[in-house]
Design an enzyme around this catalytic site. Structure first.
Site, mmCIF file in Angstrom:
data_model
loop_
_atom_site.group_PDB
_atom_site.id
_atom_site.type_symbol
_atom_site.label_atom_id
_atom_site.label_comp_id
_atom_site.label_asym_id
_atom_site.label_seq_id
_atom_site.Cartn_x
_atom_site.Cartn_y
_atom_site.Cartn_z
ATOM 1 N N SER A 1 54.134 20.398 39.601
ATOM 2 C CA SER A 1 53.658 20.558 38.234
ATOM 3 C C SER A 1 54.723 21.316 37.467
ATOM 4 O O SER A 1 55.588 21.972 38.066
ATOM 5 C CB SER A 1 52.344 21.363 38.238
ATOM 6 O OG SER A 1 52.035 21.866 36.962
ATOM 7 N N TYR B 1 46.689 28.798 40.536
ATOM 8 C CA TYR B 1 47.326 27.485 40.469
ATOM 9 C C TYR B 1 48.841 27.600 40.398
ATOM 10 O O TYR B 1 49.563 26.909 41.120
ATOM 11 C CB TYR B 1 46.796 26.723 39.256
ATOM 12 C CG TYR B 1 47.355 25.321 39.129
ATOM 13 C CD1 TYR B 1 46.880 24.297 39.935
ATOM 14 C CD2 TYR B 1 48.346 25.022 38.200
ATOM 15 C CE1 TYR B 1 47.381 22.998 39.835
ATOM 16 C CE2 TYR B 1 48.852 23.740 38.078
ATOM 17 C CZ TYR B 1 48.364 22.732 38.903
ATOM 18 O OH TYR B 1 48.879 21.455 38.785
#
Length: 265
Positions: free
Chosen positions: A143, A156
């Site tokens: 990501s 995250y």
């Protein structure tokens, strides 16, 4: 002729969103694919779309045995495994440290890291023998949060930085026979969900967050990508003729590394 003719891949989190888009593009490029997801209903849809080009496996990426069974299915169904794509993931819905209790941090860490990090490790280990046989590759979905803050909350972002570390370490350990790389997409509206332990498993990222609007305003290219817009990087890394020299790299395809320029007037 496709870039992945006569090759076989395994994709986790393949039932929807980016994972399903990867499956569809890999099939279009000539590959056979094992689609691994926890949802049998979603897998039935994938199989009905692609027929015999796709075998499906319903299981839990946190289970070593399930990863082993999925990899064995690829070899049984297609005679080989060339690429393992670790893609299943959880998001933390931007939960900050201050917003989280110590109990929720503990339970959320255990669940989110079990999918986003342990799931990748178990899948890579389960696929290793088959990938060595074919001189194959591992691709991990990361990501923009693997490079920059604010792509999620503390859990995250930490998990995606851990994934970037896995790419480097596994590339070192598995060379020269197996290449290991990562792809770091930006935001997209999908069915991505959060840890059940944090009460975040019933809402998708697209339902909770104006992601298309954020991408249009904050990314350098000023548009809201779909999962299909990101999958070319996976094809590139899975195709040895196109990426023979590439290992230990994370391709940042998020367009967040470029400052947003004022284009008014």
């Amino acid at each position: 002729m496709g870039w992945l003719d006569h090759r076989a891949a395994l994709v986790t989190g393949a039932g929807s969103g980016l994972g399903r888009a990867i499956v569809t593009r890999f099939v279009a490029e000539g590959a056979n694919v094992v689609a691994f997801d926890k949802s049998e209903e979603k897998l039935r849809e994938v199989r009905s779309q692609h027929g015999e080009k796709v075998a499906t496996f319903a299981g839990d990426v946190r289970s070593g045995k399930d990863n082993e069974r999925a990899c064995a299915l690829a070899v049984e169904a297609f005679g080989r495994l060339d690429t393992f794509v670790g893609n299943a993931g959880l998001w933390d819905f931007n939960r900050t440290l201050e917003e989280s209790s110590t109990d929720s941090l503990s339970s959320g860490f255990d669940e989110l890291f079990a999918v986003n990090v342990k799931g990748y490790l178990l899948g890579a280990r389960a696929a290793l023998a088959a990938l060595r046989d074919t001189g194959g590759s591992i691709i991990l979905t990361l990501s923009n949060a693997a490079f920059y803050p604010a792509g999620g909350g503390a859990l995250y972002v930490a998990s995606k930085h851990a994934g970037a570390g896995l790419v480097k370490q596994l590339a070192y350990e598995l060379a020269p026979r197996v290449r290991v790389n990562g792809v770091a997409p930006g935001g997209m509206e999908t069915d991505l969900r959060g840890p059940a332990s944090l009460g975040l498993s019933r809402t998708s990222i697209g339902e909770a967050f104006p992601l298309d609007q954020v991408m249009e305003q904050r990314s350098a290219l000023r548009f809201a990508p779909t999962p299909e817009d990101y999958v070319g990087a996976y094809v590139l890394l899975a195709a040895p003729a196109q990426s023979k020299t590439v290992t230990g790299s994370v391709l940042d395809i998020s367009s967040f590394g470029i400052p947003v320029r004022d284009v008014r007037g």
